[in-house]
Design a protein around this motif. Structure first.
Motif, short mmCIF file in Angstrom:
data_model
loop_
_atom_site.label_atom_id
_atom_site.label_comp_id
_atom_site.label_asym_id
_atom_site.label_seq_id
_atom_site.Cartn_x
_atom_site.Cartn_y
_atom_site.Cartn_z
N ALA A 111 -9.53 3.77 4.45
CA ALA A 111 -8.49 2.22 3.76
C ALA A 111 -7.49 3.20 3.84
N ASP B 166 -4.59 3.47 6.33
CA ASP B 166 -4.68 1.61 6.50
C ASP B 166 -5.34 1.59 8.03
N LYS B 167 -6.26 2.32 8.26
CA LYS B 167 -7.45 1.90 9.24
C LYS B 167 -8.79 1.49 9.05
N LEU B 168 -9.27 1.02 8.37
CA LEU B 168 -10.55 0.00 7.89
C LEU B 168 -10.99 -0.31 8.91
N ASP B 169 -10.17 -1.42 10.13
CA ASP B 169 -11.02 -2.08 10.60
C ASP B 169 -11.42 -1.12 11.62
#
Length: 191
Positions: A20, A23-26
């Motif tokens: 998170a 910005d790479k939560l997926d």
């Protein structure tokens, strides 16, 4: 922080927080899902084991010999690998810091000995640190393994990839279930 989590998968879940923040939560969710799947698959295989060997860990250092307590993440990982720790009856979540005599008395007949060592380790070094180390059943039977934490990546992977360390432990404790020795990455027999 991940090191305060009482379970290996709880520690690994911090990858979601890191994902998170980056910005790479997926991507982090996918990685975590795969970690959980692999971990649970290994755990399910060892759950069928009737024999749960006793495991001592590490070595005496500065007059104390730390062993995982029964409620610790390390004890859970060894349990999930199909073993049991020396102080499994202690419900605390940290380590039991004992003197050499206490571990010797309680663990002399332990089936396996897993050691984290900074640098290479051999039987001569283990004996030179304390002659009594040669009395342990695991030492005598050659069921003595170590990971060189300076080169193995053990501490890098334990937080976010406990399934990898779990595989090593399960394959050492139960080679009848995990016969592929080529997948063992962290721990090696002490020669």
């Amino acid at each position: 922080p991940d090191y305060l989590e009482p379970s290996p998968l709880g520690r690994a879940e911090w990858i979601l927080f890191a994902g998170a923040l980056a910005d790479k939560l997926d991507m982090a969710k996918t990685i975590y899902k795969n970690v959980v799947h692999e971990y649970e698959t290994i755990k399910a295989k060892t759950a069928q084991c009737q024999f749960r060997p006793e495991v001592i860990t590490d070595m005496e250092y500065s007059g104390l010999w730390a062993q995982p307590s029964g409620g610790s993440y390390a004890a859970q990982m060894i349990g999930d690998a199909g073993g049991r720790v020396l102080f499994s009856d202690d419900p605390s979540t940290g380590s039991v810091n004992s003197d050499y005599a206490a571990v010797y008395d309680k663990g002399i007949n332990s089936d396996f000995w897993l050691i984290r060592s900074f640098g290479a380790l051999d039987r001569t070094k283990i004996i030179s640190s304390n002659q009594l180390n040669g009395d342990f059943k695991a030492f005598k039977e050659g069921k003595l393994y170590y990971t060189d934490t300076s080169t193995s990546g053990f501490y890098d992977d334990i937080a976010f990839h406990p399934e990898r360390i779990l595989y090593d432990s399960a394959a050492i404790l139960h080679p009848e279930i995990f016969p592929d020795k080529s997948r063992i990455h962290y721990f090696h027999p002490v020669r």
